[in-house]
Motif scaffolding. Structure first.
Motif, PDB file in Angstrom:
ATOM      1  N   PRO A 197     -72.387   9.294 -59.366  1.00  0.00           N
ATOM      2  CA  PRO A 197     -73.524   8.363 -59.422  1.00  0.00           C
ATOM      3  C   PRO A 197     -73.788   7.855 -60.838  1.00  0.00           C
ATOM      4  CG  PRO A 197     -74.080  10.274 -58.089  1.00  0.00           C
ATOM      5  CD  PRO A 197     -72.762  10.571 -58.723  1.00  0.00           C
ATOM      6  N   GLY A 198     -73.891   6.531 -60.971  1.00  0.00           N
ATOM      7  CA  GLY A 198     -74.251   5.920 -62.241  1.00  0.00           C
ATOM      8  C   GLY A 198     -73.125   5.782 -63.234  1.00  0.00           C
ATOM      9  N   PHE A 199     -71.909   6.235 -62.872  1.00  0.00           N
ATOM     10  CA  PHE A 199     -70.797   6.203 -63.828  1.00  0.00           C
ATOM     11  C   PHE A 199     -70.201   4.795 -63.903  1.00  0.00           C
ATOM     12  CE2 PHE A 199     -66.237   6.746 -64.863  1.00  0.00           C
ATOM     13  CZ  PHE A 199     -66.380   7.327 -66.105  1.00  0.00           C
ATOM     14  N   ASP A 200     -70.112   4.273 -65.122  1.00  0.00           N
ATOM     15  CA  ASP A 200     -69.528   2.958 -65.371  1.00  0.00           C
ATOM     16  C   ASP A 200     -68.281   3.151 -66.231  1.00  0.00           C
ATOM     17  OD1 ASP A 200     -68.926   0.409 -66.689  1.00  0.00           O
ATOM     18  OD2 ASP A 200     -70.789  -0.308 -65.773  1.00  0.00           O
ATOM     19  N   HIS A 201     -67.127   3.021 -65.603  1.00  0.00           N
ATOM     20  CA  HIS A 201     -65.840   3.322 -66.230  1.00  0.00           C
ATOM     21  C   HIS A 201     -65.678   2.594 -67.569  1.00  0.00           C
ATOM     22  CE1 HIS A 201     -61.568   4.702 -65.375  1.00  0.00           C
ATOM     23  NE2 HIS A 201     -61.420   3.974 -66.469  1.00  0.00           N
ATOM     24  N   THR A 202     -65.890   1.290 -67.556  1.00  0.00           N
ATOM     25  CA  THR A 202     -65.642   0.468 -68.757  1.00  0.00           C
ATOM     26  C   THR A 202     -66.630   0.789 -69.875  1.00  0.00           C
ATOM     27  OG1 THR A 202     -64.777  -1.305 -67.363  1.00  0.00           O
ATOM     28  CG2 THR A 202     -65.427  -1.890 -69.606  1.00  0.00           C
ATOM     29  N   TRP A 248     -85.933   4.109 -69.586  1.00  0.00           N
ATOM     30  CA  TRP A 248     -85.262   5.170 -70.329  1.00  0.00           C
ATOM     31  C   TRP A 248     -83.748   5.155 -70.138  1.00  0.00           C
ATOM     32  CZ3 TRP A 248     -88.947   9.852 -68.981  1.00  0.00           C
ATOM     33  CH2 TRP A 248     -90.205   9.618 -69.561  1.00  0.00           C
ATOM     34  N   GLY A 249     -83.279   4.589 -69.045  1.00  0.00           N
ATOM     35  CA  GLY A 249     -81.841   4.545 -68.784  1.00  0.00           C
ATOM     36  C   GLY A 249     -81.287   5.774 -68.093  1.00  0.00           C
ATOM     37  N   ILE A 250     -82.157   6.677 -67.657  1.00  0.00           N
ATOM     38  CA  ILE A 250     -81.717   7.882 -66.951  1.00  0.00           C
ATOM     39  C   ILE A 250     -81.347   7.508 -65.516  1.00  0.00           C
ATOM     40  CG2 ILE A 250     -82.429  10.176 -66.157  1.00  0.00           C
ATOM     41  CD1 ILE A 250     -84.454  10.163 -68.512  1.00  0.00           C
ATOM     42  N   VAL A 251     -80.241   8.043 -65.037  1.00  0.00           N
ATOM     43  CA  VAL A 251     -79.781   7.771 -63.674  1.00  0.00           C
ATOM     44  C   VAL A 251     -80.328   8.851 -62.738  1.00  0.00           C
ATOM     45  CG1 VAL A 251     -77.784   7.551 -62.153  1.00  0.00           C
ATOM     46  CG2 VAL A 251     -77.694   6.599 -64.471  1.00  0.00           C
ATOM     47  N   GLU A 252     -81.159   8.465 -61.780  1.00  0.00           N
ATOM     48  CA  GLU A 252     -81.666   9.399 -60.775  1.00  0.00           C
ATOM     49  C   GLU A 252     -80.636   9.530 -59.656  1.00  0.00           C
ATOM     50  OE1 GLU A 252     -86.134   9.375 -59.937  1.00  0.00           O
ATOM     51  OE2 GLU A 252     -85.747   7.292 -60.491  1.00  0.00           O
ATOM     52  N   THR A 253     -80.347  10.755 -59.259  1.00  0.00           N
ATOM     53  CA  THR A 253     -79.397  10.980 -58.178  1.00  0.00           C
ATOM     54  C   THR A 253     -80.013  11.913 -57.138  1.00  0.00           C
ATOM     55  OG1 THR A 253     -78.320  13.012 -58.998  1.00  0.00           O
ATOM     56  CG2 THR A 253     -77.584  10.919 -59.952  1.00  0.00           C
ATOM     57  N   GLN A 254     -79.370  11.968 -55.978  1.00  0.00           N
ATOM     58  CA  GLN A 254     -79.729  12.946 -54.958  1.00  0.00           C
ATOM     59  C   GLN A 254     -78.454  13.578 -54.420  1.00  0.00           C
ATOM     60  OE1 GLN A 254     -82.616  10.322 -52.578  1.00  0.00           O
ATOM     61  NE2 GLN A 254     -83.614  12.331 -52.486  1.00  0.00           N
ATOM     62  N   SER A 255     -78.510  14.885 -54.207  1.00  0.00           N
ATOM     63  CA  SER A 255     -77.333  15.596 -53.711  1.00  0.00           C
ATOM     64  C   SER A 255     -77.007  15.142 -52.290  1.00  0.00           C
ATOM     65  CB  SER A 255     -77.564  17.100 -53.764  1.00  0.00           C
ATOM     66  OG  SER A 255     -78.634  17.468 -52.904  1.00  0.00           O
TER      67      SER A 255
END
Length: 459
Positions: A18-23, A263-270
């Motif tokens: 979640p939230g990962f941007d390769h480039t 803030w730029g924090i990525v919220e995720t859920q399992s």
């Protein structure tokens, strides 16, 4: 700049995260310099010119440049701690959940060395709360003790135990922080050498170790207590999958922590139990890689066994000469370890007895010193503590050059007509003790804490 040589299969393993941007992730690792951040001790305030506040921590600041912390006396005085900004998110979590408790709380930092998150917790807690900072690896305990010593709080205990040892004190803690050992991918930008340690096999090994540590410490958390879990890894195996495991095996419930979108924090859920997690990527926040989550325990932990030990009974006449050196002296319990006098807040006396009964304690409260007749031979812990009554001591203010000489245990060029014990200060912040004599001073700064590097050319 050339593309960083990430470990084989590392980027591919994160493509579905979640939230990962390769480039952007690659670009930030090849073109940006990690920010320099410090967290100020709210009880020993200092300021840095032009510093910008870390959004999720009131005491955290980004610096315009990286100074020489080794040769800053204020660093040695415990006025601030050099800490990565993302890690300061723990401050935001603890301050969000703490109002849910009506009374004072007991907090365990299980994997505490070198002390960044412990000093953070110490700042966030009230005087009536208790912090137990534990380090499993014996050789890392001294640096943890030293950093908490410099921070100055009296409501702190340092222990050296394995996670499973805390099962001896079921339901003792209201909050447990497990900043778990991990594969370290969140530190690749700050520490490129960490890439050499990463592998998919190591991620799986860390996942297993994290589950073991959490299962071992689980009994020590009280019913309706909070578990804060964090890693410096991006891998879902060490993060969201661990949350699902905690919810599945132990019935934990997730806690959603409010975060500002800016803030730029990525919220995720399992995937299975929709447990909330918070991901920090260096291309999205001003900080390094981090994962953090908060859960609440709903299972009864059973009864805490009663303690059998008692503090040695002390003649009140022995204690009386010590009281003048301590602010609010009646709020503390006085006890001896060999010839040394120590104090802990009176409200933690029973907790201290319980911890002594079942765990291995390395440091507790504040060590005041020894009595030689009617004279106190003061301990370094007293000098840097928040409970010292400075009015009872001669103080000697040092210049920066003198302070660095003192911290190196070199000869200090000092002209004075005073004699006896003196609290050596820099910008009015205590550094330690010296004994002033007619033609010299005896430097009592601890040998194990002295600056070993050669001093810079001072202005």
């Amino acid at each position: 700049m050339e593309q960083p040589q990430f470990p084989p299969h590392f980027l591919e393993s994160l493509d579905q995260t979640p939230g990962f941007d390769h480039t952007d992730f690659i670009q930030v690792h090849q073109s940006s310099i990690p920010p320099t951040t410090i967290r100020i001790n709210p009880n020993k305030k200092v300021s840095f010119s032009g510093a910008q506040q870390v959004p999720w921590c009131n005491e955290g600041f980004y610096l315009n440049e990286r100074p020489s912390f080794t040769f800053d006396p204020l660093f040695h005085a415990g006025c601030y701690y050099v800490q990565e900004a993302s890690s300061m998110f723990i401050d935001h979590i603890i301050k969000y959940i703490k109002p849910n408790f009506d009374d004072s709380i007991k907090v365990l930092d299980l994997c505490a060395a070198p002390g960044g998150k412990s000093t953070l917790l110490a700042s966030a807690l009230a005087e009536g709360d208790l912090l137990v900072a534990n380090e499993i690896i014996k050789t890392r305990v001294p640096v943890l003790s030293d950093n908490l010593l410099k921070w100055g709080n009296a409501n702190t205990v340092v222990t050296n135990n394995d996670a499973k040892d805390f099962a001896r004190v079921p339901g003792f803690f209201d909050v447990i922080l497990v900043d778990a050992p991990c594969s370290g991918s969140g530190m690749f930008r700050k520490d490129p050498d960490a890439m050499n340690e990463w592998s998919e096999a190591n991620v799986n090994l860390c996942h297993q170790r994290q589950e073991r540590i959490l299962a071992d410490v689980y009994p020590a958390l009280k019913e309706d207590g909070y578990l804060i879990y964090s890693t410096c890894s991006y891998s879902m195996e060490e993060n969201e999958q661990v949350l699902d495991w905690l919810c599945e095996i132990f019935g934990f419930e997730t806690v959603q922590i409010p975060v500002d979108k800016t803030w730029g924090i990525v919220e995720t859920q399992s995937e299975q139990h929709k447990a909330w997690g918070y991901r920090f990527y260096p291309d999205k926040v001003q900080g390094e890689g981090l994962f953090a989550a908060c859960l609440i325990k709903r299972e009864d932990s059973g009864n805490l066994p009663s303690y059998k030990r008692k503090f040695e009974k002390i003649n009140t006449k022995e204690i009386e000469p010590l009281r003048k050196y301590i602010i609010n002296a009646n709020d503390y319990h006085y006890f001896k370890v060999n010839d040394d006098w120590l104090v802990i807040p009176e409200v933690h006396k029973d907790s201290m007895l319980t911890l002594q009964q079942y765990l291995y304690i390395k440091k507790s409260g504040v060590r005041i010193g020894k009595m030689a007749g009617k004279e106190l031979i003061p301990d370094h812990e007293l000098a840097l503590s928040l409970i010292i009554n400075q009015q009872e001591f001669l103080t000697t203010e040092l210049s920066r050059e003198q302070a660095i000489s003192y911290l190196r245990r070199d000869n200090v060029d000092l002209q004075t007509n005073y004699k006896g014990w003196s609290l050596m200060t820099y910008e009015h912040h205590p550094l330690g003790w010296a004994k002033l004599l007619p033609n010299r001073i005896n430097n009592y700064y601890p040998k194990e804490m002295r600056i070993l590097a050669a001093p810079p050319n001072l202005p």
